[in-house]
Scaffold this motif. Structure first.
Motif, PDB file in Angstrom:
ATOM      1  N   ALA A  55       0.844  -1.181   0.000  1.00 38.03           N
ATOM      2  CA  ALA A  55       0.000   0.000   0.000  1.00 38.03           C
ATOM      3  C   ALA A  55       0.888   1.243   0.000  1.00 38.03           C
ATOM      4  CB  ALA A  55      -0.912  -0.002   1.218  1.00 38.03           C
ATOM      5  N   PRO A  56       0.377   2.382  -0.455  1.00 41.08           N
ATOM      6  CA  PRO A  56       1.194   3.607  -0.485  1.00 41.08           C
ATOM      7  C   PRO A  56       1.762   3.946   0.892  1.00 41.08           C
ATOM      8  CG  PRO A  56      -0.824   3.916  -1.725  1.00 41.08           C
ATOM      9  CD  PRO A  56      -0.953   2.594  -1.026  1.00 41.08           C
ATOM     10  N   GLY A  57       3.061   4.200   0.917  1.00 38.69           N
ATOM     11  CA  GLY A  57       3.711   4.584   2.154  1.00 38.69           C
ATOM     12  C   GLY A  57       3.994   3.452   3.114  1.00 38.69           C
ATOM     13  N   LYS A  58       3.708   2.215   2.685  1.00 37.90           N
ATOM     14  CA  LYS A  58       3.929   1.058   3.558  1.00 37.90           C
ATOM     15  C   LYS A  58       4.903   0.084   2.926  1.00 37.90           C
ATOM     16  CE  LYS A  58      -0.528   1.217   5.940  1.00 37.90           C
ATOM     17  NZ  LYS A  58      -1.712   0.427   6.386  1.00 37.90           N
ATOM     18  N   GLU A  59       5.446  -0.784   3.756  1.00 40.70           N
ATOM     19  CA  GLU A  59       6.360  -1.801   3.264  1.00 40.70           C
ATOM     20  C   GLU A  59       5.573  -2.914   2.563  1.00 40.70           C
ATOM     21  OE1 GLU A  59       9.957  -1.391   6.566  1.00 40.70           O
ATOM     22  OE2 GLU A  59       8.795  -3.236   6.410  1.00 40.70           O
ATOM     23  N   ARG A  60       6.280  -3.639   1.706  1.00 40.40           N
ATOM     24  CA  ARG A  60       5.662  -4.784   1.035  1.00 40.40           C
ATOM     25  C   ARG A  60       5.325  -5.837   2.085  1.00 40.40           C
ATOM     26  NH1 ARG A  60       7.870  -6.367  -4.799  1.00 40.40           N
ATOM     27  NH2 ARG A  60       7.545  -4.111  -4.867  1.00 40.40           N
ATOM     28  N   GLU A  61       4.115  -6.367   1.978  1.00 42.30           N
ATOM     29  CA  GLU A  61       3.575  -7.254   3.010  1.00 42.30           C
ATOM     30  C   GLU A  61       3.218  -8.609   2.414  1.00 42.30           C
ATOM     31  OE1 GLU A  61       0.048  -6.640   6.275  1.00 42.30           O
ATOM     32  OE2 GLU A  61      -0.493  -6.276   4.161  1.00 42.30           O
ATOM     33  N   TYR A 106       1.574  -8.267  -5.804  1.00 41.76           N
ATOM     34  CA  TYR A 106       2.674  -8.837  -6.572  1.00 41.76           C
ATOM     35  C   TYR A 106       2.711 -10.354  -6.389  1.00 41.76           C
ATOM     36  CZ  TYR A 106       4.512  -4.046  -6.429  1.00 41.76           C
ATOM     37  OH  TYR A 106       4.674  -2.694  -6.545  1.00 41.76           O
ATOM     38  N   CYS A 107       2.990 -11.070  -7.457  1.00 40.68           N
ATOM     39  CA  CYS A 107       3.315 -12.479  -7.287  1.00 40.68           C
ATOM     40  C   CYS A 107       4.834 -12.625  -7.327  1.00 40.68           C
ATOM     41  CB  CYS A 107       2.641 -13.356  -8.331  1.00 40.68           C
ATOM     42  SG  CYS A 107       3.306 -13.264  -9.990  1.00 40.68           S
ATOM     43  N   ALA A 108       5.306 -13.663  -6.685  1.00 39.82           N
ATOM     44  CA  ALA A 108       6.739 -13.874  -6.550  1.00 39.82           C
ATOM     45  C   ALA A 108       7.049 -15.359  -6.557  1.00 39.82           C
ATOM     46  CB  ALA A 108       7.241 -13.231  -5.253  1.00 39.82           C
ATOM     47  N   ALA A 109       8.218 -15.690  -7.073  1.00 39.38           N
ATOM     48  CA  ALA A 109       8.669 -17.075  -7.154  1.00 39.38           C
ATOM     49  C   ALA A 109       9.900 -17.272  -6.289  1.00 39.38           C
ATOM     50  CB  ALA A 109       8.979 -17.451  -8.599  1.00 39.38           C
ATOM     51  N   SER A 110       9.938 -18.412  -5.601  1.00 41.98           N
ATOM     52  CA  SER A 110      11.039 -18.718  -4.701  1.00 41.98           C
ATOM     53  C   SER A 110      11.623 -20.080  -5.038  1.00 41.98           C
ATOM     54  CB  SER A 110      10.527 -18.731  -3.256  1.00 41.98           C
ATOM     55  OG  SER A 110      11.520 -19.189  -2.374  1.00 41.98           O
ATOM     56  N   VAL A 168      10.347 -11.242   2.330  1.00 36.95           N
ATOM     57  CA  VAL A 168      10.561 -10.743   0.966  1.00 36.95           C
ATOM     58  C   VAL A 168      11.843 -11.316   0.377  1.00 36.95           C
ATOM     59  CG1 VAL A 168      11.046  -8.668  -0.380  1.00 36.95           C
ATOM     60  CG2 VAL A 168       9.267  -8.616   1.368  1.00 36.95           C
ATOM     61  N   ASN A 169      12.857 -11.462   1.203  1.00 37.75           N
ATOM     62  CA  ASN A 169      14.154 -11.929   0.727  1.00 37.75           C
ATOM     63  C   ASN A 169      14.171 -13.408   0.351  1.00 37.75           C
ATOM     64  OD1 ASN A 169      15.226  -9.375   1.040  1.00 37.75           O
ATOM     65  ND2 ASN A 169      15.991  -9.771   3.107  1.00 37.75           N
ATOM     66  N   TYR A 228      12.280 -14.689  -1.841  1.00 35.73           N
ATOM     67  CA  TYR A 228      11.772 -14.789  -3.203  1.00 35.73           C
ATOM     68  C   TYR A 228      12.780 -14.225  -4.196  1.00 35.73           C
ATOM     69  CZ  TYR A 228       7.519 -16.075  -0.867  1.00 35.73           C
ATOM     70  OH  TYR A 228       6.601 -16.730  -0.082  1.00 35.73           O
ATOM     71  N   ASP A 229      12.905 -14.925  -5.318  1.00 33.74           N
ATOM     72  CA  ASP A 229      13.941 -14.603  -6.294  1.00 33.74           C
ATOM     73  C   ASP A 229      13.422 -13.801  -7.484  1.00 33.74           C
ATOM     74  OD1 ASP A 229      14.495 -17.879  -5.465  1.00 33.74           O
ATOM     75  OD2 ASP A 229      16.025 -16.364  -5.001  1.00 33.74           O
ATOM     76  N   TYR A 230      12.167 -13.970  -7.817  1.00 33.09           N
ATOM     77  CA  TYR A 230      11.602 -13.313  -8.990  1.00 33.09           C
ATOM     78  C   TYR A 230      10.272 -12.665  -8.621  1.00 33.09           C
ATOM     79  CZ  TYR A 230      14.977 -16.430 -11.196  1.00 33.09           C
ATOM     80  OH  TYR A 230      16.124 -17.105 -11.535  1.00 33.09           O
ATOM     81  N   TRP A 231      10.028 -11.506  -9.237  1.00 30.13           N
ATOM     82  CA  TRP A 231       8.821 -10.727  -8.939  1.00 30.13           C
ATOM     83  C   TRP A 231       8.138 -10.267 -10.221  1.00 30.13           C
ATOM     84  CZ3 TRP A 231       7.256  -9.741  -3.893  1.00 30.13           C
ATOM     85  CH2 TRP A 231       8.162 -10.115  -2.889  1.00 30.13           C
ATOM     86  N   GLY A 232       6.829 -10.167 -10.148  1.00 29.61           N
ATOM     87  CA  GLY A 232       6.087  -9.555 -11.231  1.00 29.61           C
ATOM     88  C   GLY A 232       6.048  -8.045 -11.057  1.00 29.61           C
ATOM     89  N   GLN A 233       5.360  -7.392 -11.958  1.00 29.79           N
ATOM     90  CA  GLN A 233       5.309  -5.930 -11.954  1.00 29.79           C
ATOM     91  C   GLN A 233       4.183  -5.379 -11.095  1.00 29.79           C
ATOM     92  OE1 GLN A 233       3.842  -7.717 -14.223  1.00 29.79           O
ATOM     93  NE2 GLN A 233       1.824  -6.769 -14.405  1.00 29.79           N
ATOM     94  N   GLY A 234       3.261  -6.241 -10.689  1.00 28.78           N
ATOM     95  CA  GLY A 234       2.187  -5.829  -9.795  1.00 28.78           C
ATOM     96  C   GLY A 234       0.893  -5.493 -10.508  1.00 28.78           C
TER      97      GLY A 234
END
Length: 124
Positions: A40-46, A95-99, A108-109, A111-117
């Protein structure tokens, strides 16, 4: 390399539903644990949810339990997030992410790959 492309976001009223999709290409999709995150705006990725390579194990953010369902189809290289009973506080870019981990966790760390959201906006 794994390329991830999300879709399915949009504007929905509180109490409504959305299904997010993530199309994967590149390396063998079934070898990766997968996850959904949001920011969300102003927040960390959750962290929102994760699923293991086979789809038999899942994990959720507490506030998502009972409302969101993560699932995957390894035949067509797709990851999904079914979101029901949406609330304004669910508004974020998802965002989707692959690990490389078989069953990744909420970091967050991990996961190796991320989409654009894809943007999800829930109106009250």
């Amino acid at each position: 390399q794994v390329q991830l492309v999300e879709s399915g976001g949009g504007l929905v009223q509180a109490g409504g539903s959305l299904r997010l999709a993530c199309a994967a290409s590149g390396r063998t999709f079934s070898r990766f644990g997968m996850g959904w995150f949001r920011q969300a705006p102003g927040k960390e990725r959750e962290f929102v949810a994760a699923i293991n390579w086979s789809g038999r194990s899942t994990n959720y953010l507490d506030s998502a339990k009972g409302r969101f369902t993560i699932f995957r189809n390894n035949v067509v290289n797709m990851l999904y997030l079914q979101m029901n009973s949406l609330k304004p506080e669910d508004t974020a870019v998802y965002y989707c992410a692959a690990s490389s981990a078989v069953m990744p966790g909420p970091g967050v760390n991990e996961y190796d790959y991320w989409g654009q959201g894809t943007q999800v906006t829930v109106s009250s």
